[in-house]
Scaffold this motif. Sequence first.
Motif, short mmCIF file in Angstrom:
data_model
loop_
_atom_site.label_atom_id
_atom_site.label_comp_id
_atom_site.label_asym_id
_atom_site.label_seq_id
_atom_site.Cartn_x
_atom_site.Cartn_y
_atom_site.Cartn_z
N ASP A 31 0.84 -1.20 0.00
CA ASP A 31 0.00 0.00 0.00
C ASP A 31 0.88 1.26 0.00
N ARG A 33 2.10 5.08 1.09
CA ARG A 33 2.35 5.67 2.41
C ARG A 33 2.32 7.19 2.31
N CYS A 34 1.89 7.82 3.41
CA CYS A 34 1.94 9.28 3.50
C CYS A 34 2.05 9.66 4.97
N GLN A 35 2.89 10.62 5.27
CA GLN A 35 3.09 11.00 6.67
C GLN A 35 1.86 11.65 7.28
N TYR A 37 -1.14 10.34 6.67
CA TYR A 37 -2.09 9.24 6.79
C TYR A 37 -1.61 8.17 7.76
N ASN A 38 -0.32 7.89 7.76
CA ASN A 38 0.25 6.84 8.60
C ASN A 38 0.42 7.33 10.04
N GLN A 39 -0.69 7.72 10.65
CA GLN A 39 -0.71 8.21 12.02
C GLN A 39 -1.90 7.58 12.74
N ARG A 44 -4.99 11.98 13.30
CA ARG A 44 -5.60 12.35 12.02
C ARG A 44 -6.91 13.12 12.24
N LYS A 52 -6.95 10.00 1.42
CA LYS A 52 -6.74 8.55 1.48
C LYS A 52 -7.69 7.87 2.45
N ALA A 69 -0.20 9.91 -1.85
CA ALA A 69 0.53 8.98 -0.99
C ALA A 69 1.49 8.17 -1.86
#
Length: 250
Positions: A31, A33-35, A37-39, A44, A52, A69
Amino acid sequence: GLPPALTQAAGLVAGPQLRSMGTLGGNVLLDTRCQWYNQTYFWRKALGFCLKKDGTLCHVVQGGRRCVAAASNDTAPALMGLGASLAILAPQGPRTLPIEELYRADGTRNVTLGPDELLLAVHLPPLPAGHRGAYGKLRERGSIDFPQLGMAARIDLDGEGSIEAADLCAVALAARPLRLKGTSELLSGTRPGEEACEQAIEEVAALAYRRFKPQENIPGDAAYRREMVPVLARRTLRAALTESGPVQWL
């Protein structure tokens, strides 16, 4: 044996424990990744959800309507450069898909594989006798980390030792792996070690700097990553020519 760029890329995925349990197919379908989103959900929710997941905003590109992302699978650019194809099992039967047609420029779902389809195998076409390759990876640590930038170089030499064809593909820039168009045209006809080849490598690096533009979509300073684009392009191409890869830049 396996092509050098793919071997090196696979050897730099995550860490030994994860590599011993993971599969090539899992990395191909990783998948994005985005800083932003990956929280955690709490983080968020406090900031405001993104394209996303659960929201209508892009925190990377102001006013952006498509998620950026980043694709972060090390093996993807190597497989693109090798002209890989995928064996897919669908409800209506098996099908074959060129790997370039697997990815699309939308970080919310960057693969064209349907939810009812299964990746069975990755196939590589025969390689010429003069094939060489390398993978370069920019990351914060010497292991575990996703790429802040990854590049796979392919070089094919003819029977006289001159470059017949070349390719350079990158990952961790956008929602899909990217190919640097024009690489083969610049390098073809030159001979490794000669001044014309070195000049062509510099021209490819400059072309990569113009076309590969890292964004604030993954951890790591985007301006620094941008300045490392020509450095990694240059070093990865030279590693392919001299068969001295992989290239790791911390």
